[in-house]
Design a protein around this motif. Structure first.
Motif, short mmCIF file in Angstrom:
data_model
loop_
_atom_site.label_atom_id
_atom_site.label_comp_id
_atom_site.label_asym_id
_atom_site.label_seq_id
_atom_site.Cartn_x
_atom_site.Cartn_y
_atom_site.Cartn_z
N VAL A 2 -11.08 -1.24 11.78
CA VAL A 2 -10.33 -1.29 13.07
C VAL A 2 -10.87 -0.12 13.98
O VAL A 2 -10.80 1.33 13.80
CB VAL A 2 -9.28 -1.52 13.11
N THR A 3 -11.39 -0.47 15.34
CA THR A 3 -11.63 0.78 16.25
C THR A 3 -10.36 0.74 17.17
O THR A 3 -10.23 -0.15 18.06
CB THR A 3 -12.91 0.25 16.94
N PRO A 4 -9.89 1.79 17.18
CA PRO A 4 -8.47 2.19 18.06
C PRO A 4 -8.69 1.75 19.43
O PRO A 4 -7.79 1.42 19.96
CB PRO A 4 -8.29 3.50 17.81
N SER A 5 -9.60 2.34 20.12
CA SER A 5 -9.98 1.88 21.47
C SER A 5 -10.06 0.61 22.03
O SER A 5 -9.54 0.34 23.26
CB SER A 5 -11.04 2.75 22.06
N ASN A 34 0.36 4.48 16.96
CA ASN A 34 -0.52 5.22 15.86
C ASN A 34 -1.96 4.43 15.63
O ASN A 34 -2.76 5.11 15.46
CB ASN A 34 0.14 5.05 14.43
N TYR A 35 -1.86 3.29 15.89
CA TYR A 35 -2.97 2.37 15.61
C TYR A 35 -4.09 2.82 16.77
O TYR A 35 -5.13 2.76 16.53
CB TYR A 35 -2.75 1.05 15.75
N GLU A 36 -3.31 2.66 18.07
CA GLU A 36 -4.02 3.11 19.31
C GLU A 36 -4.85 4.62 19.35
O GLU A 36 -5.81 4.50 19.77
CB GLU A 36 -3.35 2.83 20.51
N THR A 37 -4.23 5.37 18.54
CA THR A 37 -4.63 6.83 18.58
C THR A 37 -5.38 7.12 17.31
O THR A 37 -6.10 8.11 17.21
CB THR A 37 -3.45 7.95 18.61
N GLY A 38 -5.47 6.22 16.49
CA GLY A 38 -6.29 6.15 15.22
C GLY A 38 -5.57 7.08 14.14
O GLY A 38 -6.14 7.43 13.13
N ARG A 39 -4.37 7.34 14.38
CA ARG A 39 -3.38 8.01 13.15
C ARG A 39 -3.48 7.47 11.97
O ARG A 39 -3.38 7.96 10.77
CB ARG A 39 -2.08 8.80 13.89
N THR A 40 -3.26 6.01 12.15
CA THR A 40 -2.94 5.10 11.14
C THR A 40 -3.91 3.81 11.42
O THR A 40 -4.08 3.42 12.55
CB THR A 40 -1.66 4.65 10.69
N ALA A 41 -4.46 2.98 10.51
CA ALA A 41 -5.15 2.06 10.47
C ALA A 41 -4.24 0.74 10.34
O ALA A 41 -3.71 0.62 9.28
CB ALA A 41 -6.38 1.70 9.81
N PRO A 42 -4.17 -0.56 11.02
CA PRO A 42 -3.43 -1.45 10.94
C PRO A 42 -4.06 -2.32 9.60
O PRO A 42 -5.19 -2.44 9.54
CB PRO A 42 -3.57 -2.34 12.19
N ARG A 43 -3.07 -3.18 8.62
CA ARG A 43 -3.62 -3.87 7.74
C ARG A 43 -4.08 -5.19 8.38
O ARG A 43 -3.89 -5.39 9.52
CB ARG A 43 -2.47 -4.26 6.94
N SER A 44 -4.83 -6.09 7.52
CA SER A 44 -5.57 -7.22 8.14
C SER A 44 -4.62 -8.07 8.70
O SER A 44 -4.67 -9.06 9.65
CB SER A 44 -6.31 -7.74 7.11
N THR A 45 -3.37 -8.39 8.00
CA THR A 45 -2.24 -8.78 8.47
C THR A 45 -1.70 -8.82 9.88
O THR A 45 -1.59 -9.37 10.87
CB THR A 45 -1.24 -9.29 7.56
N PHE A 61 -11.62 -6.48 17.33
CA PHE A 61 -10.98 -4.94 16.93
C PHE A 61 -11.73 -4.25 16.18
O PHE A 61 -11.25 -2.94 15.96
CB PHE A 61 -9.58 -5.31 16.50
N SER A 62 -12.75 -4.97 15.49
CA SER A 62 -13.67 -3.99 14.51
C SER A 62 -15.18 -3.60 14.94
O SER A 62 -15.71 -3.37 14.16
CB SER A 62 -13.49 -4.76 13.19
N GLY A 63 -15.30 -4.11 16.15
CA GLY A 63 -16.60 -3.65 16.85
C GLY A 63 -16.51 -2.34 17.02
O GLY A 63 -15.78 -1.33 17.03
N ARG A 64 -17.76 -1.88 17.58
CA ARG A 64 -18.05 -0.35 17.96
C ARG A 64 -17.30 -0.14 19.16
O ARG A 64 -17.10 -0.94 19.89
CB ARG A 64 -19.64 -0.19 17.91
N GLU A 65 -17.53 1.30 19.56
CA GLU A 65 -16.83 1.80 20.71
C GLU A 65 -17.29 0.70 21.90
O GLU A 65 -18.65 0.92 21.90
CB GLU A 65 -16.99 3.17 20.74
#
Length: 366
Positions: A2-5, A34-45, A61-65
């Protein structure tokens, strides 16, 4: 991955705060942060829940910046009066439109930008210089969307949920973009296009002061001079013109009655008293809020129309383009609304006149 941005971009596109997204998804505020700052990554669900809440395909949500439109380079007209979330939503919509442009630019050869950078001349002089550079002389300006596109400006529409924001312009690197409100009258749309051209020309890509009262006055003066050249107006209009003369003459330059009245006053063809008198009568007739008996044919995009017709001949549907960008067809259509001769899903015929007006546009082949 996942790409946070992209989570942030999707949330802002929908005009939501973190707290509102938390309530919609049932995810904690801390988790979303946390997901938006990249501290943690969300699960697929969790990604699936975000996609459903925000109206984006999961793949988005998984593309490049994504190269976002520069926040400080946008010519906001009422920045202090418009809620920040509304501006963020419009900027996010513009960023997605710019990404569509990137995709189109990979497939087609588009006109190169041909805009002078005129930060020192006054608005009147700047408009004359652009007209001279583009070979317009003192003739009435043609279709403004066509004109901008022919000189390398990428023109898109504001989505329906961003119409609270006025049209705006921005440079992204060396590429100029204009976003128009296609729900306004044809005359107002032409003035908006010229107004944003003024921002691009006079408040260039490196200028951090492209918005505010002074910048707006300059852009308005540029638009007035660009659409209604002094020599042309002085040659057609008498001093002390009456309301019926204004209404009859406005079609010469395809402008609103109020815009022509302002120009007549600016060129000293109306005294202060005459200007106020004409404005008052026009207002009583409904010309302050609309354009009764105005132009009916909306100015459309030649580039976007030709792009989607060319893609159709290759068997590429709008849904295929949207899938490439990991957005919905509805999201993509919101960028094109009112700018294509037909909706991107339909066919439609093309007249020889329309074909002659279009710039060279070739599919890039390897």
């Amino acid at each position: 991955m996942v790409t946070p941005s992209r989570i942030t971009l999707a949330r802002r596109r929908r005009g939501l705060t973190l707290a509102e997204l938390s309530r919609t998804t049932g995810l904690s505020l801390q988790s979303l942060s946390n997901y938006e700052t990249g501290r943690t990554a969300p699960r697929s669900t969790t990604v699936r829940r975000l996609a459903e809440a925000l109206g984006f395909p999961e793949g988005f949500f998984s593309g490049r910046e994504i190269d976002e439109l520069p926040a400080e380079g946008i010519s906001w007209r009422a920045r202090t009066k418009t809620p920040p979330r509304t501006l963020d939503a419009a900027r996010a919509a513009g960023t997605l439109a710019a990404r569509l442009y990137d995709w189109i630019d990979e497939q087609f050869r588009l006109p190169e930008p041909d805009l002078p950078s005129l930060t020192k001349p006054d608005a009147e002089t700047a408009a004359e210089m652009v007209r001279s550079r583009w070979g317009l002389g003192n003739a009435a300006a043609p279709n403004m969307v066509h004109l901008l596109e022919a000189h390398g400006v990428r023109v898109f529409s504001l989505p329906a949920d961003s119409l609270e924001v006025d049209p705006f312009a921005v440079w992204r690197g060396t590429i100029p973009f204009v976003f128009l409100n296609t729900m306004k009258s044809v005359e107002r749309g032409r003035f908006d296009a010229a107004h944003e051209l003024g921002h691009l020309v006079m408040h260039g890509s490196d200028d951090r002061h492209c918005s505010g009262p002074d910048a707006e006055r300059q852009a308005n003066s540029f638009a007035s001079a660009f659409l209604m050249p002094a020599a042309s107006v002085l040659g057609h209009m008498p001093a002390g013109a009456r309301v019926d003369q204004v209404l009859e003459a406005k079609s010469i330059w395809k402008v609103s009655a109020m815009a022509l009245t302002y120009r007549l006053h600016d060129l000293n063809l109306l005294t202060d008293w005459q200007y106020r008198s004409v404005c008052a009568e026009l207002s009583s007739r409904g010309y302050r809020t609309g354009e009764p008996n105005g132009l009916k044919q909306r100015e459309t995009s030649q580039v976007l129309t030709k792009v989607f017709r060319a893609l159709r001949t290759k068997g590429i549907r709008p849904a295929d383009v949207a899938a490439e960008l990991d957005i919905t067809v509805e999201e993509m259509n919101s960028m094109l609304f009112g700018l294509t001769l037909t909706t991107v899903e339909s066919g439609g015929s093309t007249t020889k006149t329309e074909e002659r007006q279009r710039p060279a546009l070739r599919l890039v082949t390897s």
